[in-house]
Scaffold this active site. Structure first.
Site, PDB file in Angstrom:
ATOM      1  N   THR A 159      74.303  29.786  57.139  1.00 49.11           N
ATOM      2  CA  THR A 159      75.174  30.960  57.205  1.00 49.11           C
ATOM      3  C   THR A 159      76.473  30.678  56.445  1.00 49.11           C
ATOM      4  OG1 THR A 159      74.231  31.464  59.360  1.00 49.11           O
ATOM      5  CG2 THR A 159      76.245  32.649  58.758  1.00 49.11           C
ATOM      6  N   GLU A 241      78.337  26.275  70.338  1.00 55.09           N
ATOM      7  CA  GLU A 241      77.763  27.473  69.715  1.00 55.09           C
ATOM      8  C   GLU A 241      76.865  28.223  70.708  1.00 55.09           C
ATOM      9  OE1 GLU A 241      74.973  26.677  66.543  1.00 55.09           O
ATOM     10  OE2 GLU A 241      75.034  28.739  65.793  1.00 55.09           O
ATOM     11  N   ARG A 242      76.192  27.461  71.570  1.00 52.79           N
ATOM     12  CA  ARG A 242      75.272  28.111  72.525  1.00 52.79           C
ATOM     13  C   ARG A 242      76.023  28.911  73.580  1.00 52.79           C
ATOM     14  NH1 ARG A 242      71.965  22.570  72.302  1.00 52.79           N
ATOM     15  NH2 ARG A 242      71.052  23.016  70.265  1.00 52.79           N
ATOM     16  N   HIS A 337      66.218  55.903  72.898  1.00 57.37           N
ATOM     17  CA  HIS A 337      66.625  56.743  71.760  1.00 57.37           C
ATOM     18  C   HIS A 337      65.436  57.454  71.103  1.00 57.37           C
ATOM     19  CE1 HIS A 337      70.582  54.876  71.933  1.00 57.37           C
ATOM     20  NE2 HIS A 337      70.995  55.634  70.941  1.00 57.37           N
ATOM     21  N   GLY A 338      64.207  57.034  71.433  1.00 54.81           N
ATOM     22  CA  GLY A 338      63.045  57.653  70.787  1.00 54.81           C
ATOM     23  C   GLY A 338      63.070  57.382  69.286  1.00 54.81           C
TER      24      GLY A 338
END
Ligand SMILES: Cc1cc2nc3c(=O)[nH]c(=O)nc-3n(C[C@H](O)[C@H](O)[C@H](O)COP(=O)(O)OP(=O)(O)OC[C@H]3O[C@@H](n4cnc5c(N)ncnc54)[C@H](O)[C@@H]3O)c2cc1C
Length: 379
Positions: A159, A241-242, A337-338
Site C-alpha cells: 500500500t 495495525e490489527r 438496499h436491493g
C-alpha cells in the site's frame, strides 16, 4: 452519563477529525475511488489537522496519546466510507513505527519530521509474491558491500508502494527464519527499484504496488537497529495495525447499519416503508448486536493496553471478530438496499467490495486464529 473511557480531550480530538473528514474526504471520496487515486496534497492537510502525529515521539513531530485517541482516529476516518483513501493516506501508521522502535536519533531526525508533516510518504514492504503469512520465510536479500547493501528481490501488495518516498522494507541479511531479518529504509527513487501498480477488487483510491529490487544500493546508514534484529519490530507493527483494523472495521459496520436504516425508512415495499417489515428490523438488530460486541471488545483491549498490559492473541481475535462483523453488516446492508446496493457509487456497494481485504491484510483470518490459540497456551 460520563463515558468510562473517553474524556473531554478525546471528544475534542474526535470533533477535529470528524470535521476534517466531513470537509476533505466525504465530498470527494466517491470520485477519488472512481479515479483510482487521491491528491498528494491530502497528506499535508491531514498532518496539519493532527491525523499523523499520534503515538510518535514529540521531538520528531509526534504527540504522546493513549490508545483511545488511536481508536477515535481509526473510527472517525471510517465515517466517509472511503476505505481506499484512508488506507493510502495512513500508511505512515505501518511504515514509520519501525523507525521509532529501532532507528537511531539521526535516522529518526532524517525520516520522521518529513513523514509526520505529510511532506514525505512512508510505506511498509514485507509481503512477497512467494507468501505474506509466513513472514519468517521472506526472501528479498540485502548483502553488505562496503558502506552499502545490495538489495535483490520482490515485494507485492504494498500500500502506497508507488508514491512512497521512504519504504520500510523487511529483507534477509542472515540465515533462514526470524533471526535473519533486518529492516532497511529504501528511498522510493532508488536506481534499480521498479514499481508496478496493481488493480484491486476494492480500495481503488489507494495505490497498491509490486516492487522489484534489482541490485538496489542502500546505504548501511539506512539499516534500522542491529542487523538480523528486524522481525520483532515487524510483528509489533502488525499487532498495532490489527487493533486499528478492528476499530475501523467496527466503524465501517456502523456505517453499513446507518445506511441500511436510512434506506429502510425511505424505501417503500408493498405499500409501506421497508422498515415496517419485521424481518428487516431484525436484520438491523442483528447488525447492531455484533457492532456493540466488537466495539466493547476493542475498547476493553485499548483500556487494558493503556494499563500497560501486553496483548497479542486477543487483538488477533478482535480483528477477526470485527472484520467478520463488517463482512456480515456489508452483506446485509447491500441486501436491504436491493438492486440499488449493487450500483456503483452507492456507499454500501463500495463497502461490500472493500470488506474482503480486512480478513486478509494485516494477517489472514486463519493466521489470527493460530496466533490466538498459541497465545492462549493451548499448544
Ligand atoms: C489491498 C492490500 C494491501 C496490502 N498492503 C500491504 C502492505 O502495505 N505491506 C505489506 O507488506 N503487505 C500488504 N498486504 C499483504 C497482506 O499482508 C498479505 O496479503 C497477507 O499477509 C496474506 O499473505 P498472502 O497474500 O501472501 O497470502 P498467503 O500467505 O499465501 O496465504 C493465502 C491464504 O492461505 C490461508 N493461510 C495462510 N496461512 C495459513 C495457516 N497457517 N493456516 C491456515 N490457513 C492459512 C489464508 O486463508 C490466506 O489468506 C496487502 C494486501 C492487500 C490485499
Amino acid at each position: 452519563m460520563a463515558h468510562p473511557f473517553y474524556t473531554a480531550d478525546h471528544e475534542a480530538y474526535r470533533d477535529t477529525i470528524r470535521r476534517f473528514v466531513e470537509r476533505e474526504i466525504a465530498p470527494n471520496g466517491a470520485q477519488w475511488e472512481e479515479e483510482g487515486s487521491f491528491p498528494r496534497e491530502l497528506y499535508a492537510k491531514a498532518a496539519d489537522a493532527g491525523l499523523f502525529a499520534l503515538n510518535f515521539p514529540e521531538e520528531f513531530g509526534g504527540i504522546t496519546a493513549d490508545r483511545f485517541f488511536y481508536i477515535i482516529l481509526a473510527q472517525e476516518l471510517a465515517r466517509a466510507g472511503a476505505g481506499g483513501v484512508v488506507s493510502g493516506l495512513m500508511t505512515h501508521n505501518i511504515g514509520a513505527p519501525a523507525i521509532v522502535a529501532l532507528g537511531s536519533d539521526e535516522q529518526k531526525q532524517r525520516f520522521l519530521p518529513d513523514i509526520l508533516s505529510g511532506q514525505k510518504i512512508s510505506a511498509l514492504a514485507v509481503t512477497e509474491p512467494s507468501g505474506g503469512s509466513d513472514v519468517a520465510a521472506l526472501r528479498t536479500s540485502a548483502v553488505r558491500d562496503g558502506d552499502y547493501y545490495r538489495v535483490n528481490g520482490q515485494k507485492t501488495f504494498i500500500t502506497s508502494g508507488i508514491r512512497a518516498d521512504f519504504l520500510t522494507v523487511a529483507v534477509r541479511t542472515g540465515g533462514p527464519g526470524i533471526r535473519g531479518i533486518s529492516i532497511l529504509v529504501i528511498e522510493g527513487d532508488s536506481p534499480g527499484l521498479t514499481r508496478t501498480p496493481l488493480k484491486k477488487m476494492g480500495w481503488w483510491a489507494s495505490d497498491t504496488a509490486e516492487l522489484y529490487f534489482d541490485d538496489v544500493k542502500v546505504p548501511v546508514a539506512n539499516l534500522l537497529g542491529e542487523e538480523n534484529s528486524g522481525f520483532h519490530a515487524v510483528m509489533e507493527v502488525f499487532n498495532s495495525e490489527r487493533l486499528w483494523m478492528a476499530a475501523q472495521s467496527t466503524a465501517y459496520s456502523q456505517l453499513c447499519l446507518d445506511e441500511a436504516v436510512s434506506w429502510a425508512r425511505q424505501r417503500n415495499v408493498f405499500g409501506r416503508p421497508l422498515i415496517e417489515q419485521q424481518v428487516i428490523r431484525h436484520k438491523l438488530v442483528d447488525m447492531a448486536m455484533r457492532i456493540n460486541a466488537s466495539q466493547a471488545l476493542v475498547e476493553m483491549l485499548a483500556w487494558r493496553m493503556s494499563q500497560g498490559e501486553k496483548i497479542g492473541g486477543e487483538i488477533a481475535m478482535a480483528k477477526n471478530q470485527a472484520t467478520q462483523t463488517y463482512a456480515y453488516c456489508a452483506s446485509e446492508a447491500v441486501q436491504i438496499h436491493g438492486g440499488m446496493g449493487f450500483m456503483r457509487g452507492v456507499t454500501v456497494e463500495r463497502l461490500y467490495r472493500d470488506v474482503k481485504v480486512n480478513a486478509i491484510g494485516g494477517g489472514a483470518e486463519e493466521v489470527m486464529k493460530e496466533l490466538a490459540a498459541r497465545q492462549a497456551g493451548w499448544m
